[in-house]
Design a protein around this motif. Sequence first.
Motif, PDB file in Angstrom:
ATOM      1  N   MET A   1      28.865  14.688   4.402  1.00  0.00           N
ATOM      2  CA  MET A   1      28.446  13.343   4.127  1.00  0.00           C
ATOM      3  C   MET A   1      27.473  13.359   2.789  1.00  0.00           C
ATOM      4  SD  MET A   1      26.339  11.398   7.067  1.00  0.00           S
ATOM      5  CE  MET A   1      27.768  10.924   8.008  1.00  0.00           C
ATOM      6  N   SER A   2      27.874  12.442   1.756  1.00  0.00           N
ATOM      7  CA  SER A   2      27.235  12.226   0.802  1.00  0.00           C
ATOM      8  C   SER A   2      25.688  11.801   0.907  1.00  0.00           C
ATOM      9  CB  SER A   2      27.693  11.112  -0.085  1.00  0.00           C
ATOM     10  OG  SER A   2      27.263   9.789   0.239  1.00  0.00           O
ATOM     11  N   ASP A   3      24.892  12.028  -0.212  1.00  0.00           N
ATOM     12  CA  ASP A   3      23.499  11.786  -0.210  1.00  0.00           C
ATOM     13  C   ASP A   3      23.162  10.380   0.103  1.00  0.00           C
ATOM     14  OD1 ASP A   3      22.638  14.252  -0.631  1.00  0.00           O
ATOM     15  OD2 ASP A   3      22.430  13.942  -2.541  1.00  0.00           O
ATOM     16  N   THR A   4      24.285   9.472  -0.024  1.00  0.00           N
ATOM     17  CA  THR A   4      24.102   7.919  -0.003  1.00  0.00           C
ATOM     18  C   THR A   4      24.844   7.531   1.323  1.00  0.00           C
ATOM     19  OG1 THR A   4      26.220   7.487  -1.341  1.00  0.00           O
ATOM     20  CG2 THR A   4      23.830   7.457  -2.670  1.00  0.00           C
ATOM     21  N   GLN A  23      17.506  13.088   0.387  1.00  0.00           N
ATOM     22  CA  GLN A  23      16.771  13.677  -0.776  1.00  0.00           C
ATOM     23  C   GLN A  23      15.221  13.704  -0.408  1.00  0.00           C
ATOM     24  OE1 GLN A  23      17.893  15.056  -3.542  1.00  0.00           O
ATOM     25  NE2 GLN A  23      19.989  14.668  -2.745  1.00  0.00           N
ATOM     26  N   LYS A  24      14.620  12.840   0.448  1.00  0.00           N
ATOM     27  CA  LYS A  24      13.121  12.933   0.745  1.00  0.00           C
ATOM     28  C   LYS A  24      12.770  13.467   1.809  1.00  0.00           C
ATOM     29  CE  LYS A  24      12.471   8.917  -2.016  1.00  0.00           C
ATOM     30  NZ  LYS A  24      11.969   7.403  -2.050  1.00  0.00           N
ATOM     31  N   ALA A  25      13.737  13.556   3.051  1.00  0.00           N
ATOM     32  CA  ALA A  25      13.855  13.862   4.230  1.00  0.00           C
ATOM     33  C   ALA A  25      14.933  14.708   4.866  1.00  0.00           C
ATOM     34  CB  ALA A  25      13.522  12.842   5.144  1.00  0.00           C
ATOM     35  N   PRO A  26      15.492  15.680   4.035  1.00  0.00           N
ATOM     36  CA  PRO A  26      16.448  16.351   4.419  1.00  0.00           C
ATOM     37  C   PRO A  26      16.695  17.118   5.762  1.00  0.00           C
ATOM     38  CG  PRO A  26      15.411  17.854   2.680  1.00  0.00           C
ATOM     39  CD  PRO A  26      14.633  16.480   2.858  1.00  0.00           C
ATOM     40  N   GLN A  27      15.616  17.622   6.237  1.00  0.00           N
ATOM     41  CA  GLN A  27      15.492  18.130   7.644  1.00  0.00           C
ATOM     42  C   GLN A  27      15.540  17.293   8.771  1.00  0.00           C
ATOM     43  OE1 GLN A  27      12.139  20.645   7.539  1.00  0.00           O
ATOM     44  NE2 GLN A  27      13.020  22.330   6.400  1.00  0.00           N
ATOM     45  N   THR A  28      14.742  16.171   8.602  1.00  0.00           N
ATOM     46  CA  THR A  28      15.015  15.020   9.666  1.00  0.00           C
ATOM     47  C   THR A  28      16.342  14.453   9.596  1.00  0.00           C
ATOM     48  OG1 THR A  28      12.601  14.734   8.952  1.00  0.00           O
ATOM     49  CG2 THR A  28      13.930  12.857  10.291  1.00  0.00           C
ATOM     50  N   CYS A  29      16.891  14.062   8.480  1.00  0.00           N
ATOM     51  CA  CYS A  29      18.139  13.684   8.505  1.00  0.00           C
ATOM     52  C   CYS A  29      19.146  14.432   9.158  1.00  0.00           C
ATOM     53  CB  CYS A  29      18.758  13.222   6.918  1.00  0.00           C
ATOM     54  SG  CYS A  29      17.662  11.888   6.238  1.00  0.00           S
ATOM     55  N   ALA A  30      19.251  15.910   8.853  1.00  0.00           N
ATOM     56  CA  ALA A  30      20.188  16.575   9.435  1.00  0.00           C
ATOM     57  C   ALA A  30      19.919  16.835  11.057  1.00  0.00           C
ATOM     58  CB  ALA A  30      19.976  18.185   8.892  1.00  0.00           C
ATOM     59  N   ALA A  31      18.816  16.908  11.373  1.00  0.00           N
ATOM     60  CA  ALA A  31      18.402  16.915  12.748  1.00  0.00           C
ATOM     61  C   ALA A  31      18.910  15.571  13.591  1.00  0.00           C
ATOM     62  CB  ALA A  31      16.889  17.007  13.125  1.00  0.00           C
ATOM     63  N   LEU A  56      10.520   9.013  22.816  1.00  0.00           N
ATOM     64  CA  LEU A  56      11.267  10.330  23.287  1.00  0.00           C
ATOM     65  C   LEU A  56      10.585  11.346  23.873  1.00  0.00           C
ATOM     66  CD1 LEU A  56      13.245  10.058  19.754  1.00  0.00           C
ATOM     67  CD2 LEU A  56      14.202   9.190  21.890  1.00  0.00           C
ATOM     68  N   GLY A  57       9.329  10.989  24.441  1.00  0.00           N
ATOM     69  CA  GLY A  57       8.812  11.965  25.201  1.00  0.00           C
ATOM     70  C   GLY A  57       8.636  13.485  24.828  1.00  0.00           C
ATOM     71  N   GLU A  58       8.813  14.425  25.318  1.00  0.00           N
ATOM     72  CA  GLU A  58       8.864  15.873  24.601  1.00  0.00           C
ATOM     73  C   GLU A  58       9.991  16.263  24.115  1.00  0.00           C
ATOM     74  OE1 GLU A  58       5.551  17.253  25.116  1.00  0.00           O
ATOM     75  OE2 GLU A  58       5.008  15.479  25.997  1.00  0.00           O
ATOM     76  N   PHE A  59      11.027  15.314  23.706  1.00  0.00           N
ATOM     77  CA  PHE A  59      12.040  15.854  22.834  1.00  0.00           C
ATOM     78  C   PHE A  59      11.439  16.639  21.553  1.00  0.00           C
ATOM     79  CE2 PHE A  59      15.428  15.614  20.110  1.00  0.00           C
ATOM     80  CZ  PHE A  59      16.530  16.219  20.763  1.00  0.00           C
ATOM     81  N   LYS A  60      12.034  17.621  21.259  1.00  0.00           N
ATOM     82  CA  LYS A  60      11.936  18.284  20.155  1.00  0.00           C
ATOM     83  C   LYS A  60      12.815  18.304  19.296  1.00  0.00           C
ATOM     84  CE  LYS A  60       7.805  19.482  21.425  1.00  0.00           C
ATOM     85  NZ  LYS A  60       6.832  18.505  21.165  1.00  0.00           N
ATOM     86  N   PHE A  61      12.566  17.624  17.730  1.00  0.00           N
ATOM     87  CA  PHE A  61      13.764  17.633  16.797  1.00  0.00           C
ATOM     88  C   PHE A  61      13.579  18.850  15.900  1.00  0.00           C
ATOM     89  CE2 PHE A  61      14.022  13.305  17.710  1.00  0.00           C
ATOM     90  CZ  PHE A  61      15.255  12.747  17.373  1.00  0.00           C
ATOM     91  N   GLY A  62      12.804  19.591  16.123  1.00  0.00           N
ATOM     92  CA  GLY A  62      12.811  21.236  15.386  1.00  0.00           C
ATOM     93  C   GLY A  62      12.387  20.960  13.951  1.00  0.00           C
ATOM     94  N   VAL A  63      11.654  19.733  13.734  1.00  0.00           N
ATOM     95  CA  VAL A  63      11.445  19.588  12.246  1.00  0.00           C
ATOM     96  C   VAL A  63       9.813  19.137  12.193  1.00  0.00           C
ATOM     97  CG1 VAL A  63      13.621  18.490  11.671  1.00  0.00           C
ATOM     98  CG2 VAL A  63      11.808  16.948  12.304  1.00  0.00           C
ATOM     99  N   GLY A  64       9.410  19.519  10.825  1.00  0.00           N
ATOM    100  CA  GLY A  64       7.941  19.221  10.591  1.00  0.00           C
ATOM    101  C   GLY A  64       7.721  17.799   9.922  1.00  0.00           C
ATOM    102  N   PHE A  65       6.655  17.614   9.218  1.00  0.00           N
ATOM    103  CA  PHE A  65       6.471  16.498   8.498  1.00  0.00           C
ATOM    104  C   PHE A  65       7.070  16.613   7.118  1.00  0.00           C
ATOM    105  CE2 PHE A  65       3.231  16.425  11.608  1.00  0.00           C
ATOM    106  CZ  PHE A  65       3.409  15.034  12.232  1.00  0.00           C
ATOM    107  N   ASN A 108       8.191  10.505   9.603  1.00  0.00           N
ATOM    108  CA  ASN A 108       9.014  10.866   8.446  1.00  0.00           C
ATOM    109  C   ASN A 108       9.907   9.709   8.404  1.00  0.00           C
ATOM    110  OD1 ASN A 108       7.827  13.364   8.849  1.00  0.00           O
ATOM    111  ND2 ASN A 108       9.762  14.353   9.607  1.00  0.00           N
ATOM    112  N   HIS A 109       9.917   9.129   7.325  1.00  0.00           N
ATOM    113  CA  HIS A 109      10.873   8.126   6.842  1.00  0.00           C
ATOM    114  C   HIS A 109      12.176   8.682   6.351  1.00  0.00           C
ATOM    115  CE1 HIS A 109      11.876   4.984   3.360  1.00  0.00           C
ATOM    116  NE2 HIS A 109      12.591   4.746   4.489  1.00  0.00           N
ATOM    117  N   PHE A 110      13.186   8.464   7.150  1.00  0.00           N
ATOM    118  CA  PHE A 110      14.449   9.132   7.075  1.00  0.00           C
ATOM    119  C   PHE A 110      15.767   8.014   6.962  1.00  0.00           C
ATOM    120  CE2 PHE A 110      14.734   8.634  11.546  1.00  0.00           C
ATOM    121  CZ  PHE A 110      15.930   8.635  11.897  1.00  0.00           C
ATOM    122  N   LEU A 111      15.298   6.647   7.389  1.00  0.00           N
ATOM    123  CA  LEU A 111      16.220   5.791   7.389  1.00  0.00           C
ATOM    124  C   LEU A 111      15.681   4.565   6.596  1.00  0.00           C
ATOM    125  CD1 LEU A 111      18.180   5.946  10.658  1.00  0.00           C
ATOM    126  CD2 LEU A 111      19.281   6.291   8.634  1.00  0.00           C
TER     127      LEU A 111
END
Length: 140
Positions: A1-4, A23-31, A56-65, A108-111
């Motif tokens: 998937m492209s950056d755009t 580009q700005k939130a790669p880990q959040t986007c991937a998760a 989403l309660g206690e759900f963990k995306f596994g990403v930081g800020f 995390n602003h990801f979208l």
Amino acid sequence: MSDTALLNVTVGPFAFKARLERQKAPQTCAAFLSLLPFANQAIHSRWSGEAVWVPLGEFKFGVGFENHTCHPSRGDILLYPGGHSETELLFAYGSSSFASKMGALAGNHFLTLVEGQAQLEDMGRMVLWQGAQPIRVQRI
């Protein structure tokens, strides 16, 4: 998937297109991409102003800020990965200051919406006055 890469976002009868902020939130986007298609319920925010949120309660995306903000712009979608409050998505449709009963939060602003912005106020008003609406995010 492209950056755009774009995703379809629907809330009730309202359809939007959103750009991934890879580009700005790669880990959040991937998760988040790993969860697609994503379906849940959007409810009106309690403390964050003109925004709807998906608890989403206690759900963990596994990403930081990353690319985090307390003041999303109209059409920004944030992921709060948990910590001081529960994990959640926040979708700003107007003036918003991200917060919880614990105080200010940064998500995390990801979208970012790129199509459908003219519907934002109607979407927010519908969720406010008619209650929870289905939200779905999927690949185009």
